[in-house]
Design a protein around this motif. Structure first.
Motif, PDB file in Angstrom:
ATOM      1  N   ARG A 117       0.927   4.249  -0.083  1.00  0.00           N
ATOM      2  CA  ARG A 117       2.171   4.779  -0.645  1.00  0.00           C
ATOM      3  C   ARG A 117       3.304   4.529   0.335  1.00  0.00           C
ATOM      4  N   ALA A 118       4.529   4.623  -0.177  1.00  0.00           N
ATOM      5  CA  ALA A 118       5.726   4.410   0.628  1.00  0.00           C
ATOM      6  C   ALA A 118       6.383   5.761   0.944  1.00  0.00           C
ATOM      7  N   LYS A 119       7.089   5.786   2.087  1.00  0.00           N
ATOM      8  CA  LYS A 119       7.764   7.011   2.520  1.00  0.00           C
ATOM      9  C   LYS A 119       9.124   6.661   3.103  1.00  0.00           C
ATOM     10  N   VAL A 120      10.140   7.462   2.717  1.00  0.00           N
ATOM     11  CA  VAL A 120      11.481   7.352   3.301  1.00  0.00           C
ATOM     12  C   VAL A 120      11.953   8.771   3.590  1.00  0.00           C
ATOM     13  N   GLY A 121      11.936   9.157   4.850  1.00  0.00           N
ATOM     14  CA  GLY A 121      12.301  10.536   5.183  1.00  0.00           C
ATOM     15  C   GLY A 121      11.330  11.511   4.547  1.00  0.00           C
ATOM     16  N   ASP A 122      11.899  12.436   3.727  1.00  0.00           N
ATOM     17  CA  ASP A 122      11.058  13.405   3.033  1.00  0.00           C
ATOM     18  C   ASP A 122      10.581  12.888   1.683  1.00  0.00           C
ATOM     19  N   LEU A 123      11.049  11.722   1.270  1.00  0.00           N
ATOM     20  CA  LEU A 123      10.659  11.172  -0.028  1.00  0.00           C
ATOM     21  C   LEU A 123       9.389  10.352   0.116  1.00  0.00           C
ATOM     22  N   VAL A 124       8.519  10.503  -0.853  1.00  0.00           N
ATOM     23  CA  VAL A 124       7.283   9.731  -0.883  1.00  0.00           C
ATOM     24  C   VAL A 124       7.101   9.174  -2.284  1.00  0.00           C
ATOM     25  N   SER A 125       6.440   8.040  -2.369  1.00  0.00           N
ATOM     26  CA  SER A 125       6.131   7.451  -3.669  1.00  0.00           C
ATOM     27  C   SER A 125       4.749   7.892  -4.105  1.00  0.00           C
ATOM     28  N   THR A 126       4.398   7.521  -5.289  1.00  0.00           N
ATOM     29  CA  THR A 126       3.041   7.799  -5.761  1.00  0.00           C
ATOM     30  C   THR A 126       2.048   6.875  -5.051  1.00  0.00           C
ATOM     31  N   TRP A 127       0.791   7.282  -5.005  1.00  0.00           N
ATOM     32  CA  TRP A 127      -0.259   6.466  -4.410  1.00  0.00           C
ATOM     33  C   TRP A 127      -0.604   5.308  -5.353  1.00  0.00           C
ATOM     34  N   VAL A 128      -0.809   4.168  -4.763  1.00  0.00           N
ATOM     35  CA  VAL A 128      -1.306   3.006  -5.505  1.00  0.00           C
ATOM     36  C   VAL A 128      -2.701   2.702  -4.983  1.00  0.00           C
ATOM     37  N   ARG A 129      -3.651   2.748  -5.870  1.00  0.00           N
ATOM     38  CA  ARG A 129      -5.051   2.655  -5.476  1.00  0.00           C
ATOM     39  C   ARG A 129      -5.591   1.246  -5.708  1.00  0.00           C
ATOM     40  N   VAL A 130      -6.430   0.820  -4.789  1.00  0.00           N
ATOM     41  CA  VAL A 130      -7.110  -0.473  -4.897  1.00  0.00           C
ATOM     42  C   VAL A 130      -8.530  -0.226  -5.391  1.00  0.00           C
ATOM     43  N   PRO A 131      -9.020  -1.043  -6.329  1.00  0.00           N
ATOM     44  CA  PRO A 131     -10.401  -0.857  -6.795  1.00  0.00           C
ATOM     45  C   PRO A 131     -11.384  -0.934  -5.637  1.00  0.00           C
ATOM     46  N   TRP A 132     -12.478  -0.217  -5.788  1.00  0.00           N
ATOM     47  CA  TRP A 132     -13.462  -0.161  -4.708  1.00  0.00           C
ATOM     48  C   TRP A 132     -14.020  -1.560  -4.440  1.00  0.00           C
ATOM     49  N   PHE A 133     -14.476  -1.738  -3.232  1.00  0.00           N
ATOM     50  CA  PHE A 133     -15.104  -2.994  -2.827  1.00  0.00           C
ATOM     51  C   PHE A 133     -16.279  -2.679  -1.913  1.00  0.00           C
ATOM     52  N   GLN A 134     -17.147  -3.644  -1.825  1.00  0.00           N
ATOM     53  CA  GLN A 134     -18.309  -3.570  -0.952  1.00  0.00           C
ATOM     54  C   GLN A 134     -18.282  -4.827  -0.087  1.00  0.00           C
ATOM     55  N   TYR A 135     -18.271  -4.646   1.205  1.00  0.00           N
ATOM     56  CA  TYR A 135     -18.021  -5.781   2.091  1.00  0.00           C
ATOM     57  C   TYR A 135     -19.023  -6.912   1.880  1.00  0.00           C
ATOM     58  N   LEU A 136     -20.305  -6.630   1.909  1.00  0.00           N
ATOM     59  CA  LEU A 136     -21.318  -7.677   1.782  1.00  0.00           C
ATOM     60  C   LEU A 136     -21.328  -8.295   0.391  1.00  0.00           C
ATOM     61  N   ARG A 137     -20.848  -7.569  -0.596  1.00  0.00           N
ATOM     62  CA  ARG A 137     -20.842  -8.085  -1.959  1.00  0.00           C
ATOM     63  C   ARG A 137     -19.589  -8.917  -2.247  1.00  0.00           C
ATOM     64  N   ASN A 138     -18.480  -8.593  -1.601  1.00  0.00           N
ATOM     65  CA  ASN A 138     -17.200  -9.214  -1.950  1.00  0.00           C
ATOM     66  C   ASN A 138     -16.611 -10.122  -0.875  1.00  0.00           C
TER      67      ASN A 138
END
Length: 339
Positions: A117-138
Motif C-alpha cells: 500500500r501507499a502512504k503520504v503523511g497520515d493518508l494511506v491507500s488500500t492494500w493491493v494483494r498479490v496472489p500466493w506463490f510457492q518458490y519451488l513451484r513458481n
C-alpha cells in the motif's frame, strides 16, 4: 413538540452524511499501487509495482509491504528483524526480499502471499494483494553458470556450476546436454546429477556445438521446473591415437614425396642446363705470374724476360723407322712369332 420541517430534516441528513464521508473521501484521494508483480528468477525474489502519483500534493509517497503464509491469518511487516529485509516506508517501487542466508528466506514448501500500500503523511491507500506463490513451484530456473569445456581425444569434458544454491533436503538439480556436430542433427544426453559431464564417442578433429540445461526437482512432491538453455558454444575435439598415427604417416610420406620431387627436379635441371652450370662453376682465368709481378712493379725487366723465354728452341723429335716385308715373308714372320 412539532416535528422539524421536511426541508430542515433533509438538510440535517445531508450534513450528517457529508461529515461522515469526509474521512473516506480523504482516504480515497490516495490511489493504491497498481500492477504488483512477483519476480522469481533463480535466487532473486522481488516484488515490484507502478508508482502512485499525486497532482495536488508535493509530499513524498512511501510504500509498505507485508507478507503472510497461506496457512495463517496474520500479516507481517518486511522488517530486518523478521526476514532480514526492510520494506517499510520505502520510496522505491520494488521490494527485494532475496534471502542472504537460509534463515532469512520463506519456507520453500509453503504458500506465501504479499500485499503493498501507499502512504503520504497520515493518508494511506488500500492494500493491493498479490496472489500466493510457492518458490519451488513458481521459480524460473536460469541456465547453468560458468560453463567450461575442455576438448579431449574424440570427447568433450564439460564443467559448470548450478544456476543457484538450494538446500539438498528440499530440491536437487538434474542436467541435460544438447550437442550436435556443426551442421548436423542435435542430440540430448541426460539426466546427470554431477556438475562434470563427459561426452564420449565423438569424431576426432570435428567441431561440436553444445548447450547445457538444468532441471529443478522438488524432493518431496516430485514436481520439477525445467530451466533455460545456456548460450551456444562450439569446440573442436582433439585427435585420438589412431588419428595421430595416421597424421604422422601422412606427414612422413608427404615429406618423402616432396624430397623425391625436389631431387628429380634438380637432376632434370642439371641435365638440361649442364653447359650453363659448367660455365657458372668454371674457374675464372688467372693472370700469369710474370705479368702479375710486372703490374706490381713496372720497373722490373719483365719484358726482356718474356722475350728470352719466348725465343725459339731446338725442335725435339723422335725417329721412326718403317720396315716393309713382302707378303710371303710377312706370313712366315707371323707364323714364327706365333710359334
Amino acid at each position: 413538540m412539532r416535528p422539524p420541517p421536511p426541508l430542515l430534516l433533509l438538510l440535517l441528513l445531508l450534513g450528517g452524511r457529508g461529515a461522515a464521508a469526509s474521512p473516506a473521501d480523504s482516504l480515497s484521494q490516495l490511489p493504491a499501487p497498481r500492477n504488483p508483480k512477483v519476480h522469481l528468477y533463480n535466487a532473486e525474489r522481488v516484488l515490484s509495482w507502478e508508482p502512485v502519483s499525486l497532482s495536488n500534493d508535493s509530499r513524498p509517497v512511501v510504500y509498505q509491504v507485508q507478507y503472510k503464509y497461506a496457512s495463517g491469518s496474520q500479516w507481517y511487516d518486511f522488517s530486518v528483524d523478521s526476514i532480514g529485509v526492510n520494506c517499510m516506508n520505502i520510496t522505491t517501487m520494488e521490494c527485494d526480499f532475496t534471502p542472504t542466508s537460509p534463515s532469512q528466506e520463506f519456507l520453500p514448501h509453503l504458500n506465501v502471499s504479499l500485499r503493498v500500500r501507499a502512504k503520504v503523511g497520515d493518508l494511506v491507500s488500500t492494500w493491493v494483494r498479490v496472489p500466493w506463490f510457492q518458490y519451488l513451484r513458481n521459480v524460473t530456473v536460469g541456465p547453468p553458470e560458468n560453463v567450461w569445456v575442455t576438448p579431449g581425444e574424440g570427447s568433450l569434458v564439460i564443467r559448470f556450476s548450478s544456476p543457484f544454491d538450494i538446500s539438498p533436503s528440499s530440491a536437487t538439480f538434474l542436467y541435460y546436454v544438447h550437442y550436435w556436430e556443426k551442421g548436423g542433427i542435435q542430440k540430448v544426453k541426460g539426466p546427470f546429477r554431477s556438475n562434470s559431464i563427459v561426452l564420449n564417442d565423438l569424431k576426432p578433429l570435428r567441431e561440436y556445438c553444445l548447450q547445457v540445461k538444468a532441471q529443478l526437482v522438488w524432493t518431496v512432491s516430485k514436481l520439477s521446473r525445467l530451466g533455460h538453455l545456456s548460450n551456444v558454444s562450439c569446440y573442436e575435439t582433439a585427435a585420438d591415437a589412431t588419428t595421430k598415427l595416421q597424421q604422422i604417416i601422412i606427414i612422413a610420406v608427404g615429406i618423402f614425396l616432396l624430397l623425391l620431387a625436389l631431387a628429380g627436379a634438380c637432376f632434370f635441371l642439371v641435365l638440361k642446363y649442364k653447359g650453363l652450370i659448367k660455365y657458372w662453376f668454371h674457374s675464372p682465368p688467372t693472370i700469369p705470374l710474370q705479368i702479375e709481378e710486372y703490374l706490381k712493379d713496372p720497373s722490373q725487366p719483365i719484358l726482356e724476360a718474356l722475350d728470352k723465354d719466348s725465343s725459339p728452341k731446338d725442335d725435339a723429335w723422335d725417329s721412326v723407322s718403317i720396315v716393309s716385308f713382302p707378303e710371303k715373308e710377312r706370313e712366315d714372320v707371323l707364323q714364327s712369332t706365333l710359334n
